[in-house]
Design a protein around this motif. Sequence first.
Motif, PDB file in Angstrom:
ATOM      1  N   PRO B  65     111.878  21.015  -3.066  1.00  0.00           N
ATOM      2  CA  PRO B  65     110.435  21.189  -3.316  1.00  0.00           C
ATOM      3  C   PRO B  65     109.682  19.921  -2.924  1.00  0.00           C
ATOM      4  O   PRO B  65     110.264  18.831  -2.875  1.00  0.00           O
ATOM      5  CB  PRO B  65     110.356  21.414  -4.833  1.00  0.00           C
ATOM      6  CG  PRO B  65     111.743  21.637  -5.311  1.00  0.00           C
ATOM      7  CD  PRO B  65     112.672  21.035  -4.299  1.00  0.00           C
ATOM      8  N   TYR B  66     108.390  20.059  -2.680  1.00  0.00           N
ATOM      9  CA  TYR B  66     107.579  18.909  -2.308  1.00  0.00           C
ATOM     10  C   TYR B  66     107.608  17.827  -3.386  1.00  0.00           C
ATOM     11  O   TYR B  66     107.413  18.112  -4.563  1.00  0.00           O
ATOM     12  CB  TYR B  66     106.128  19.327  -2.073  1.00  0.00           C
ATOM     13  CG  TYR B  66     105.244  18.154  -1.715  1.00  0.00           C
ATOM     14  CD1 TYR B  66     105.324  17.575  -0.452  1.00  0.00           C
ATOM     15  CD2 TYR B  66     104.379  17.594  -2.638  1.00  0.00           C
ATOM     16  CE1 TYR B  66     104.541  16.477  -0.123  1.00  0.00           C
ATOM     17  CE2 TYR B  66     103.586  16.497  -2.320  1.00  0.00           C
ATOM     18  CZ  TYR B  66     103.674  15.944  -1.051  1.00  0.00           C
ATOM     19  OH  TYR B  66     102.912  14.858  -0.731  1.00  0.00           O
ATOM     20  N   VAL B  67     107.874  16.618  -2.963  1.00  0.00           N
ATOM     21  CA  VAL B  67     107.688  15.440  -3.826  1.00  0.00           C
ATOM     22  C   VAL B  67     106.872  14.429  -3.020  1.00  0.00           C
ATOM     23  O   VAL B  67     106.993  14.359  -1.796  1.00  0.00           O
ATOM     24  CB  VAL B  67     109.024  14.791  -4.258  1.00  0.00           C
ATOM     25  CG1 VAL B  67     109.789  15.704  -5.206  1.00  0.00           C
ATOM     26  CG2 VAL B  67     109.884  14.425  -3.047  1.00  0.00           C
ATOM     27  N   SER B 128      97.902  11.614   6.513  1.00  0.00           N
ATOM     28  CA  SER B 128      99.112  10.805   6.440  1.00  0.00           C
ATOM     29  C   SER B 128     100.158  11.528   5.622  1.00  0.00           C
ATOM     30  O   SER B 128      99.839  12.402   4.820  1.00  0.00           O
ATOM     31  CB  SER B 128      98.771   9.468   5.769  1.00  0.00           C
ATOM     32  OG  SER B 128      99.944   8.753   5.410  1.00  0.00           O
ATOM     33  N   ASN B 129     101.399  11.133   5.791  1.00  0.00           N
ATOM     34  CA  ASN B 129     102.438  11.604   4.884  1.00  0.00           C
ATOM     35  C   ASN B 129     102.433  10.841   3.561  1.00  0.00           C
ATOM     36  O   ASN B 129     103.124  11.227   2.621  1.00  0.00           O
ATOM     37  CB  ASN B 129     103.807  11.528   5.564  1.00  0.00           C
ATOM     38  CG  ASN B 129     104.005  12.682   6.532  1.00  0.00           C
ATOM     39  OD1 ASN B 129     103.460  13.771   6.324  1.00  0.00           O
ATOM     40  ND2 ASN B 129     104.766  12.451   7.592  1.00  0.00           N
ATOM     41  N   GLY B 130     101.674   9.773   3.485  1.00  0.00           N
ATOM     42  CA  GLY B 130     101.540   9.032   2.234  1.00  0.00           C
ATOM     43  C   GLY B 130     100.786   9.842   1.193  1.00  0.00           C
ATOM     44  O   GLY B 130      99.896  10.628   1.521  1.00  0.00           O
ATOM     45  N   SER B 131     101.137   9.633  -0.065  1.00  0.00           N
ATOM     46  CA  SER B 131     100.480  10.336  -1.169  1.00  0.00           C
ATOM     47  C   SER B 131      99.068   9.803  -1.390  1.00  0.00           C
ATOM     48  O   SER B 131      98.706   8.724  -0.896  1.00  0.00           O
ATOM     49  CB  SER B 131     101.286  10.129  -2.448  1.00  0.00           C
ATOM     50  OG  SER B 131     101.238   8.759  -2.817  1.00  0.00           O
ATOM     51  N   ARG B 156     101.076  19.867   0.483  1.00  0.00           N
ATOM     52  CA  ARG B 156     102.392  19.868  -0.164  1.00  0.00           C
ATOM     53  C   ARG B 156     103.495  20.146   0.856  1.00  0.00           C
ATOM     54  O   ARG B 156     104.458  20.875   0.616  1.00  0.00           O
ATOM     55  CB  ARG B 156     102.446  20.853  -1.343  1.00  0.00           C
ATOM     56  CG  ARG B 156     101.417  20.500  -2.423  1.00  0.00           C
ATOM     57  CD  ARG B 156     101.531  21.356  -3.673  1.00  0.00           C
ATOM     58  NE  ARG B 156     102.748  21.077  -4.421  1.00  0.00           N
ATOM     59  CZ  ARG B 156     102.912  20.056  -5.250  1.00  0.00           C
ATOM     60  NH1 ARG B 156     101.936  19.177  -5.419  1.00  0.00           N
ATOM     61  NH2 ARG B 156     104.041  19.882  -5.902  1.00  0.00           N
ATOM     62  N   ASP B 157     103.336  19.546   2.006  1.00  0.00           N
ATOM     63  CA  ASP B 157     104.346  19.573   3.069  1.00  0.00           C
ATOM     64  C   ASP B 157     104.070  18.382   3.983  1.00  0.00           C
ATOM     65  O   ASP B 157     102.964  17.840   3.972  1.00  0.00           O
ATOM     66  CB  ASP B 157     104.269  20.884   3.850  1.00  0.00           C
ATOM     67  CG  ASP B 157     105.562  21.180   4.636  1.00  0.00           C
ATOM     68  OD1 ASP B 157     106.478  20.331   4.630  1.00  0.00           O
ATOM     69  OD2 ASP B 157     105.631  22.250   5.253  1.00  0.00           O
ATOM     70  N   TYR B 158     105.070  18.010   4.740  1.00  0.00           N
ATOM     71  CA  TYR B 158     104.967  16.802   5.548  1.00  0.00           C
ATOM     72  C   TYR B 158     104.698  17.098   7.021  1.00  0.00           C
ATOM     73  O   TYR B 158     105.215  18.078   7.575  1.00  0.00           O
ATOM     74  CB  TYR B 158     106.264  15.982   5.421  1.00  0.00           C
ATOM     75  CG  TYR B 158     106.365  15.276   4.085  1.00  0.00           C
ATOM     76  CD1 TYR B 158     105.542  14.181   3.818  1.00  0.00           C
ATOM     77  CD2 TYR B 158     107.232  15.712   3.096  1.00  0.00           C
ATOM     78  CE1 TYR B 158     105.598  13.527   2.597  1.00  0.00           C
ATOM     79  CE2 TYR B 158     107.295  15.062   1.859  1.00  0.00           C
ATOM     80  CZ  TYR B 158     106.470  13.971   1.629  1.00  0.00           C
ATOM     81  OH  TYR B 158     106.513  13.334   0.412  1.00  0.00           O
ATOM     82  N   LYS B 159     103.913  16.229   7.645  1.00  0.00           N
ATOM     83  CA  LYS B 159     103.823  16.233   9.102  1.00  0.00           C
ATOM     84  C   LYS B 159     105.214  16.053   9.675  1.00  0.00           C
ATOM     85  O   LYS B 159     106.002  15.317   9.089  1.00  0.00           O
ATOM     86  CB  LYS B 159     102.929  15.077   9.588  1.00  0.00           C
ATOM     87  CG  LYS B 159     101.502  15.139   9.165  1.00  0.00           C
ATOM     88  CD  LYS B 159     100.670  14.061   9.877  1.00  0.00           C
ATOM     89  CE  LYS B 159     101.134  12.646   9.530  1.00  0.00           C
ATOM     90  NZ  LYS B 159     100.364  11.594  10.199  1.00  0.00           N
ATOM     91  N   PRO B 160     105.553  16.660  10.796  1.00  0.00           N
ATOM     92  CA  PRO B 160     104.665  17.421  11.682  1.00  0.00           C
ATOM     93  C   PRO B 160     104.603  18.918  11.396  1.00  0.00           C
ATOM     94  O   PRO B 160     104.304  19.685  12.311  1.00  0.00           O
ATOM     95  CB  PRO B 160     105.285  17.154  13.061  1.00  0.00           C
ATOM     96  CG  PRO B 160     106.757  17.030  12.777  1.00  0.00           C
ATOM     97  CD  PRO B 160     106.867  16.404  11.415  1.00  0.00           C
ATOM     98  N   SER B 161     104.826  19.368  10.160  1.00  0.00           N
ATOM     99  CA  SER B 161     104.623  20.796   9.871  1.00  0.00           C
ATOM    100  C   SER B 161     103.164  21.167  10.138  1.00  0.00           C
ATOM    101  O   SER B 161     102.255  20.448   9.711  1.00  0.00           O
ATOM    102  CB  SER B 161     104.968  21.100   8.417  1.00  0.00           C
ATOM    103  OG  SER B 161     106.343  20.947   8.176  1.00  0.00           O
ATOM    104  N   PRO B 162     102.924  22.291  10.811  1.00  0.00           N
ATOM    105  CA  PRO B 162     101.544  22.647  11.182  1.00  0.00           C
ATOM    106  C   PRO B 162     100.616  22.782   9.981  1.00  0.00           C
ATOM    107  O   PRO B 162      99.429  22.467  10.069  1.00  0.00           O
ATOM    108  CB  PRO B 162     101.684  23.989  11.909  1.00  0.00           C
ATOM    109  CG  PRO B 162     103.131  24.272  12.052  1.00  0.00           C
ATOM    110  CD  PRO B 162     103.926  23.245  11.348  1.00  0.00           C
TER     111      PRO B 162
END
Lengths: 236, 236
Positions: B65-67, B128-131, B156-162
């Motif tokens: 899960p997203y963290v 950014s992927n930063g929180s 609640r997902d990271y790049k490079p996910s669209p």
Amino acid sequence: MPTPAPKAFIFDVFGTVVDWRRGVAEEAARFYAARGIDADPFALADAWRDEYRPGMARVRHGERPYVPLDIIHRENLDFALEKLGLSEAFDAPSRDALNHAWEKLPAWPDSAEGLERLRAAGFVGTCSNGSVALMVRLARYAGLRWDAILGADTARDYKPSPITYRASAAALGLEPGEVMMVACHNNDLAAAAEAGLLTGWFPRPDEFGTGELIPADRDFDVMVDDIKALAARFGG
Amino acid sequence: MPTPAPKAFIFDVFGTVVDWRRGVAEEAARFYAARGIDADPFALADAWRDEYRPGMARVRHGERPYVPLDIIHRENLDFALEKLGLSEAFDAPSRDALNHAWEKLPAWPDSAEGLERLRAAGFVGTCSNGSVALMVRLARYAGLRWDAILGADTARDYKPSPITYRASAAALGLEPGEVMMVACHNNDLAAAAEAGLLTGWFPRPDEFGTGELIPADRDFDVMVDDIKALAARFGG
């Protein structure tokens, strides 16, 4: 016991930071003038706002998936115009345009400078039911600087649900007790306190155009006159 | 065909806006000095960053899960210290403290002024992927002003996910094609373009300490020298 110094201050926005009633009425007045409507634009502001809590309650009670406030505002505008007998005067595109009134609300005189001073004491963000889209535009319009826009979009739920306050603190990497919720509304602060946040209150006697000061109905952690006074309390 | 003027610019941050490698190495050097460690702190920055993509990939592929990135950074620090034979020198509290290195990264010389100028052309945010927690502290440290902090926490997902690019545009109330993703990394921009966003590129030859300019591997919508030049392109 002295109040612990919060690491962040998160603000209710409509009423607490900006004058929604005057801003919406002034935008409505422009639309009325263009259509030759002779009516009190403040009545539209009030009728529109009357639908605010019922519209969000369906999301809060799980009867509807989360949708940003912009969509609820747009639906509520239909109800408000019908109530005022103005349905015929506004087609769908003009309603879509008028819906942006919520992005054009004047700040109270102390807000912009007070928030800027408060930044010396900690992070300063929103904890509003307004969407990020709405808050970004409103911040530009009203000259407000936020470290972060938090609240309903963060939690995908509306205040006064406890998750909205807690998710906003968590997004900042803070415990609820490290964050002060600031508002001029008793119910908002009561819910924030219940969720474990510190509470900061001041009155906005002009919110409803009456000049009548609505007193705090309990002792909040900090009770002051306005945002500048809040900043001063924390050394800003 | 001229590029349509974006209504918002959303930025990759690590590498594009701030010098993560120097910032992490300088913080690591302070920790090394306090422990009498005689080693190259840049090696820790590089080893730590080597774990960056694998750590996020588990979330991106639905295996976890997203963290927020802060948690992944903290886990990756364990791997990096072990790889460098430094596990014994850092107890858990010191690792927690060193993990905040990612909040103390210096901006590239053009970043703060360039972003401020670019605000005249549209909204300026992070993707950014930063929180949010990380980005808020980094913005304060590096003197950056953002209209909104968007990206991984938003989607609640990271790049490079669209979804990360699209959710960031949607949070601003904009279509993907109204938003320009800005980065110095080919893969980030390729994914953003695939998700329907406009793309803005400039190089950061000092990101990896080599001075070697990594060229764009295709034609992005706007290709300039740095953030000030990007602002100038749009009238700022």
